[in-house]
Design an enzyme around this catalytic site. Structure first.
Site, short mmCIF file in Angstrom:
data_model
loop_
_atom_site.label_atom_id
_atom_site.label_comp_id
_atom_site.label_asym_id
_atom_site.label_seq_id
_atom_site.Cartn_x
_atom_site.Cartn_y
_atom_site.Cartn_z
N CYS A 63 0.52 -1.22 0.13
CA CYS A 63 0.55 -0.66 0.00
C CYS A 63 0.95 0.84 0.34
O CYS A 63 0.42 2.34 -0.75
CB CYS A 63 -1.23 0.12 1.29
SG CYS A 63 -2.69 -1.04 1.49
C1 BEZ Z 1 0.23 -4.25 1.73
O1 BEZ Z 1 0.09 -2.94 1.34
O2 BEZ Z 1 1.42 -5.05 1.76
C2 BEZ Z 1 -0.33 -5.74 2.82
C3 BEZ Z 1 -1.34 -5.34 3.12
C4 BEZ Z 1 -2.26 -6.08 3.77
C5 BEZ Z 1 -2.28 -7.49 3.20
C6 BEZ Z 1 -0.52 -7.46 2.72
C7 BEZ Z 1 -0.18 -7.36 1.82
#
Ligand code: BEZ
Length: 212
Positions: free
Chosen positions: A46
């Protein structure tokens, strides 16, 4: 909550965000909109997505598209996270992130898929036209970051096909030849598209991108 399908009116909402209270319809005004969800604050993928989105803001502006992100964490958390995003992505997050702690918007847009995760959103994308109808939906899992070049490409196609009687072929990018809408006869197409129509098959007619 119902699945949102293409052509549906985008449900309106008022919600807190990293930039204060936002009403979707007021925020969009007469612009196009892209609403995209993120599973959670302070997560790696994210962080890269939001930094990339910020770097692409000029391109979205050129296309008259307002960006609106969402995660189920609170506004204070978003503000702290944005500092990290700006630092590690060397950018400035310059659009609001909805603070959907009560999951009101996530539920309204069916962004939580319980068989993937009960509490966090998937990576949803909704592209909304100025008349507030939904023109495109995409759903990615948390483990796969989105391709922002593809989002711009698809906006180019949506905007072109909204205003011209054409469709865009596989892998099309702005400036490349487009497909004449099947509803237009080849005879009419030759009058409509002054730069020429090539009939590959009676049902496959190509013409230069009318906006290039
Ligand atoms: C991420 O943004 O890296 C992420 C968020 C939730 C679960 C897995 C990855």
């Amino acid at each position: 909550m119902a699945t949102i399908r293409l052509g549906d009116k985008a449900p309106d909402f008022t919600a807190e965000s990293s930039m204060g209270t936002i009403n979707l319809y007021d925020y969009l005004g007469d612009s196009w909109g892209i609403l995209f969800s993120h599973p959670a604050d302070f997560t790696p993928v994210c962080t890269t997505e939001l930094g990339t989105a910020a770097k692409f803001k000029d391109e979205f502006d050129k296309r008259n598209v307002k960006m609106l992100a969402l995660s189920v964490d609170g506004a204070a958390s978003h503000v702290e996270w944005i500092k990290d995003i700006n630092e590690v992505q060397q950018t400035t997050v310059n659009f609001p992130i909805i603070a959907d702690e009560d999951k009101k918007v996530s539920d309204l847009y069916d962004m939580i898929h319980p068989n993937a995760d009960n509490n966090l959103t998937v990576r949803s994308v909704f592209i909304i036209a100025p008349d507030k109808t939904v023109k495109l939906t995409l759903t990615y899992p948390a483990s796969t970051g989105r391709n922002f070049y593809e989002l711009l490409r698809v906006i180019d196609s949506l905007q072109l096909t909204a205003y011209h009687k054409v469709a865009t072929p596989a892998n099309w990018e702005h400036g490349q030849d487009v497909v004449v809408s099947p509803a237009i006869s080849t005879e009419d197409a030759k009058t409509m598209f002054e730069r020429g129509v090539k009939e590959v098959k009676p049902y496959l007619r190509m013409t230069p991108d009318p906006t290039a």
